[in-house]
Design an enzyme around this catalytic site. Structure first.
Site, mmCIF file in Angstrom:
data_model
loop_
_atom_site.group_PDB
_atom_site.id
_atom_site.type_symbol
_atom_site.label_atom_id
_atom_site.label_comp_id
_atom_site.label_asym_id
_atom_site.label_seq_id
_atom_site.Cartn_x
_atom_site.Cartn_y
_atom_site.Cartn_z
ATOM 1 N N LYS A 15 0.567 -1.667 -0.132
ATOM 2 C CA LYS A 15 0.116 -0.052 -0.058
ATOM 3 C C LYS A 15 1.104 0.822 0.214
ATOM 4 C CE LYS A 15 -2.099 2.803 3.055
ATOM 5 N NZ LYS A 15 -1.052 4.291 4.079
ATOM 6 N N ASN A 16 1.327 1.173 0.827
ATOM 7 C CA ASN A 16 2.516 2.279 0.803
ATOM 8 C C ASN A 16 2.819 3.036 -0.669
ATOM 9 O OD1 ASN A 16 1.509 3.047 2.806
ATOM 10 N ND2 ASN A 16 3.238 2.855 4.649
ATOM 11 N N ARG A 42 -2.951 10.787 3.518
ATOM 12 C CA ARG A 42 -1.495 11.040 3.928
ATOM 13 C C ARG A 42 -1.017 11.435 2.559
ATOM 14 N NH1 ARG A 42 -0.158 14.730 7.132
ATOM 15 N NH2 ARG A 42 2.008 15.215 7.426
ATOM 16 N N CYS A 46 -4.498 9.111 8.438
ATOM 17 C CA CYS A 46 -5.497 8.409 10.465
ATOM 18 C C CYS A 46 -3.698 9.792 10.728
ATOM 19 C CB CYS A 46 -3.897 7.617 10.290
ATOM 20 S SG CYS A 46 -4.601 5.933 9.790
ATOM 21 N N ARG A 87 1.401 15.509 12.462
ATOM 22 C CA ARG A 87 2.415 15.008 10.759
ATOM 23 C C ARG A 87 2.906 16.275 10.617
ATOM 24 N NH1 ARG A 87 -0.534 9.563 8.982
ATOM 25 N NH2 ARG A 87 1.615 9.255 8.299
ATOM 26 N N PRO A 88 4.062 17.139 10.709
ATOM 27 C CA PRO A 88 4.121 18.085 9.678
ATOM 28 C C PRO A 88 4.264 17.881 8.058
ATOM 29 C CG PRO A 88 5.233 17.100 11.737
ATOM 30 C CD PRO A 88 4.503 16.732 11.741
ATOM 31 N N ILE A 89 4.481 18.868 7.513
ATOM 32 C CA ILE A 89 4.790 18.254 5.796
ATOM 33 C C ILE A 89 6.873 19.227 5.903
ATOM 34 C CG2 ILE A 89 3.783 17.161 5.368
ATOM 35 C CD1 ILE A 89 2.612 19.931 3.395
ATOM 36 N N ASP A 90 6.934 19.980 6.431
ATOM 37 C CA ASP A 90 8.129 21.089 6.880
ATOM 38 C C ASP A 90 8.727 20.513 5.764
ATOM 39 O OD1 ASP A 90 8.332 19.362 9.023
ATOM 40 O OD2 ASP A 90 9.691 20.048 9.431
ATOM 41 N N ASP A 149 4.140 0.747 12.473
ATOM 42 C CA ASP A 149 3.068 0.534 11.341
ATOM 43 C C ASP A 149 2.727 -1.178 12.400
ATOM 44 O OD1 ASP A 149 2.831 2.663 10.307
ATOM 45 O OD2 ASP A 149 4.317 1.908 8.217
ATOM 46 N N ILE A 184 8.045 6.681 16.089
ATOM 47 C CA ILE A 184 7.707 8.415 15.561
ATOM 48 C C ILE A 184 7.209 8.557 15.626
ATOM 49 C CG2 ILE A 184 7.427 7.410 12.724
ATOM 50 C CD1 ILE A 184 10.132 6.446 13.512
ATOM 51 N N ARG A 219 -8.851 1.567 3.666
ATOM 52 C CA ARG A 219 -7.645 2.291 3.446
ATOM 53 C C ARG A 219 -6.757 1.364 3.262
ATOM 54 N NH1 ARG A 219 -5.672 6.988 6.277
ATOM 55 N NH2 ARG A 219 -4.605 6.674 4.698
HETATM 56 N N1 EPU Z 1 7.747 14.788 9.624
HETATM 57 C C1 EPU Z 1 8.474 15.955 9.971
HETATM 58 N N2 EPU Z 1 7.816 16.481 8.988
HETATM 59 C C2 EPU Z 1 8.033 16.029 7.762
HETATM 60 C C3 EPU Z 1 8.188 14.363 7.334
HETATM 61 C C4 EPU Z 1 7.908 14.154 9.072
HETATM 62 O O1 EPU Z 1 8.603 16.114 10.992
HETATM 63 O O2 EPU Z 1 8.284 17.070 7.170
HETATM 64 C C5 EPU Z 1 8.110 13.972 10.774
HETATM 65 C C6 EPU Z 1 6.840 12.616 10.843
HETATM 66 O O3 EPU Z 1 6.276 13.642 12.046
HETATM 67 C C7 EPU Z 1 7.293 12.144 12.604
HETATM 68 C C8 EPU Z 1 8.486 11.291 11.571
HETATM 69 O O4 EPU Z 1 8.985 12.165 10.892
HETATM 70 O O5 EPU Z 1 7.339 12.062 13.261
HETATM 71 C C9 EPU Z 1 8.086 9.929 10.101
HETATM 72 O O6 EPU Z 1 7.562 10.551 9.342
HETATM 73 P P1 EPU Z 1 7.517 10.519 7.781
HETATM 74 O O7 EPU Z 1 7.629 11.557 6.965
HETATM 75 O O8 EPU Z 1 8.262 9.042 7.649
HETATM 76 O O9 EPU Z 1 6.138 9.496 7.312
HETATM 77 P P2 EPU Z 1 4.899 9.009 6.573
HETATM 78 O O10 EPU Z 1 5.832 9.570 5.407
HETATM 79 O O11 EPU Z 1 3.917 10.148 6.917
HETATM 80 C C10 EPU Z 1 4.720 7.149 6.006
HETATM 81 C C11 EPU Z 1 3.835 6.078 6.079
HETATM 82 C C12 EPU Z 1 3.416 5.416 7.172
HETATM 83 C C13 EPU Z 1 4.759 5.746 8.712
HETATM 84 C C14 EPU Z 1 5.654 6.465 8.409
HETATM 85 C C15 EPU Z 1 6.213 6.031 8.705
HETATM 86 C C16 EPU Z 1 2.766 6.800 3.592
HETATM 87 C C17 EPU Z 1 1.872 6.858 3.225
HETATM 88 N N3 EPU Z 1 2.948 6.093 4.992
HETATM 89 O O12 EPU Z 1 4.695 7.750 6.735
HETATM 90 O O13 EPU Z 1 2.536 4.525 6.972
HETATM 91 O O14 EPU Z 1 3.815 4.998 9.303
HETATM 92 O O15 EPU Z 1 6.167 6.815 6.907
HETATM 93 O O16 EPU Z 1 7.351 4.988 8.329
HETATM 94 O O17 EPU Z 1 3.843 6.274 3.081
HETATM 95 C C18 EPU Z 1 0.807 3.180 7.565
HETATM 96 O O18 EPU Z 1 0.949 2.610 6.969
HETATM 97 O O19 EPU Z 1 -0.348 2.888 8.717
HETATM 98 C C19 EPU Z 1 1.533 4.979 7.946
HETATM 99 C C20 EPU Z 1 0.744 5.893 8.869
#
Ligand code: EPU
Length: 422
Positions: A23-24, A94, A118, A123-126, A307, A329, A399
């Site tokens: 999925k991811n 997301r 979720c 969950r910032p995207i900075d 996860d 995380i 999902r």
């Molecule tokens: N983070 C920041 N700033 C950013 C991006 C991330 O501070 O700009 C922080 C997050 O808040 C978190 C950490 O960095 O504490 C890691 O987040 P990451 O960006 O790696 O997560 P993601 O890409 O949003 C993906 C998976 C998640 C999985 C995480 C960690 C997808 C669509 N989602 O999320 O999957 O938990 O990586 O491995 O690939 C799930 O499948 O249930 C799920 C939530």
């Protein structure tokens, strides 16, 4: 009225279950496909609602999306138009944020509303935005919409403060057409990142180092259509492995890459789960007798995946003694614990840890899937529990888990859907 999943527990699972495409990876591969100038065929696409939501967004952009067989999707962006992505579907997951990198890479301009997904705490995207800015984009946020602009993208060195999966993939996608070379340092190393880089390279990109903490991307002018098969879903595989440990006589889980699951398999070995690991399958002989407690700390890959901690918590309620799960995380990812408590689990949550005291008998109850992996955890608990468990908010489960009720029924579980009054 609400559709729920009901499970009558204590029916032993037997047989073979096949794991679907990741999925991811899928939710990044689909937006990545729009970078091509011709049709991209993706095989192994799971039948989950996140794919439906992304397909809605593709069609909104004028991309032709054609489901060729039960698991292959042809994405043809030849006639696509870059328009603001403000459809409700953006908010359903997301991963709609991957359209930022893909559209910025292709057109140098993106307008997209805030992505959903979720709730696991903030969950910032900075880091995604910092990456785009380093490549020369300007970012503005107006009335709930991100607007990214870059007359020209130029390769740069980008250090990620946190090894973020999403930021690594998004920057890779934006950088494929950037002038010169981009280097992402402290890149995330998850297998899904390698899968996206593999697709982009098949399309003609020049990405090196995916799967390590330094990825380099040499910009190219054009990307073409191609064929790609998605890697198996390591989180779905982990879920069925834990399910089998909790509720099986003997279950074979096939279409897996055991290497992707090493942190889980070594923990299960420590707990005392009987496993036979093959090249692309694993056989689990389940038993709740004499499971040992353990401590887990979630970490970026190849550490223990966040996860998987939620599904594993259901099994740990059956282990002898206290297990401690520490989240590094998503420190608020513990909503499943209060639902498990409704079924008899004895868990204390002191953020960022949960203390699970076992073994405790579980009984069927009315519970709510507060997020996707919480849903998976409750399905496992329902299989262990005495009596019938009702799981609400099953859209979260849909999902990310393809045909979970059918797969479990074929293994002998008593699981069904029912429409009930709210
Ligand atoms: N983070 C920041 N700033 C950013 C991006 C991330 O501070 O700009 C922080 C997050 O808040 C978190 C950490 O960095 O504490 C890691 O987040 P990451 O960006 O790696 O997560 P993601 O890409 O949003 C993906 C998976 C998640 C999985 C995480 C960690 C997808 C669509 N989602 O999320 O999957 O938990 O990586 O491995 O690939 C799930 O499948 O249930 C799920 C939530």
């Amino acid at each position: 009225m609400e559709e729920v999943i009901k499970i009558e527990g204590k029916h032993k699972l037997n047989g073979t279950v096949r794991i679907s495409g990741s999925k991811n990876a899928t939710v990044a591969l689909i937006p990545a496909a729009i970078l091509a100038n011709g049709p991209v065929t993706i095989c192994g696409v799971p039948s989950i609602s996140d794919v439906d939501s992304l397909s809605v967004l593709l069609r909104d952009l004028g991309v032709i999306v054609d489901k060729r067989s039960f698991d292959s999707l042809v994405i043809d962006p030849t006639e696509m138009k870059n328009k603001p992505l403000v459809h409700d579907a953006v908010n359903k997951l997301r991963a709609s944020y991957y359209f930022m990198g893909a559209l910025l890479g292709k057109y140098g301009h993106v307008e997209i509303r805030m992505p959903g997904g979720c709730y696991l705490g903030p969950r910032p995207i900075d880091l995604h935005l910092k990456g785009f800015e380093s490549l020369g984009a300007t970012v503005t946020y107006d009335h709930g919409c991100y607007i990214l602009d870059a007359p020209e993208l130029v390769g740069n060195k980008i250090f990620l403060d946190i090894a973020s999966v999403g930021a690594t993939i998004n920057i890779m996608m934006a950088a494929v057409h950037a002038k010169g070379k981009t280097v992402i340092e402290n890149a995330a190393k998850e297998p899904e990142i390698i899968d996206v880089a593999t697709l982009l390279n098949k399309m003609g990109a020049k990405i090196r180092g995916a799967g390590t903490n330094m990825i380099s991307i040499e910009g190219v002018d054009q990307l073409n259509g191609c064929f790609h098969e998605i890697i198996p879903d390591r989180i779905e595989a982990a879920t069925y492995i834990v399910m089998a440990a909790a509720a099986a006589d003997e279950v074979v889980i096939e279409n897996i890459i055991p290497h992707h699951l090493e942190s889980l398999l070594s923990k299960l070995d420590e707990i005392g789960v009987d496993m036979e690991i093959g090249i692309d399958r694993i056989c689990i002989r389940g038993s709740l007798d004499n499971l040992k407690s353990t401590d887990i700390m979630t970490l970026p890959y190849p550490g223990f995946a966040t996860d998987i901690q939620q599904p594993l918590t259901a099994l740990l309620t059956q282990a002898q003694g206290q297990s401690i799960v520490t989240e590094t995380i998503y420190t608020e990812r513990f909503k499943h614990c209060q639902e498990l408590a409704k079924m008899g689990a004895k868990i204390n949550v002191m953020i960022p840890s949960s203390m699970i005291n076992g073994p405790t008998p579980l009984f069927g109850a009315d519970v709510t899937a507060t997020d996707l992996r919480c849903g998976a955890c409750l399905v496992i608990a329902g299989l262990i529990a005495d009596g019938v468990t009702t799981i609400r908010n099953i859209y979260h489960i849909e999902r990310g888990y393809e045909h979970i009720d059918e797969k479990l029924t074929s293994l002998g579980a008593k699981i069904w859907r029912e429409t009930i009054e709210n």
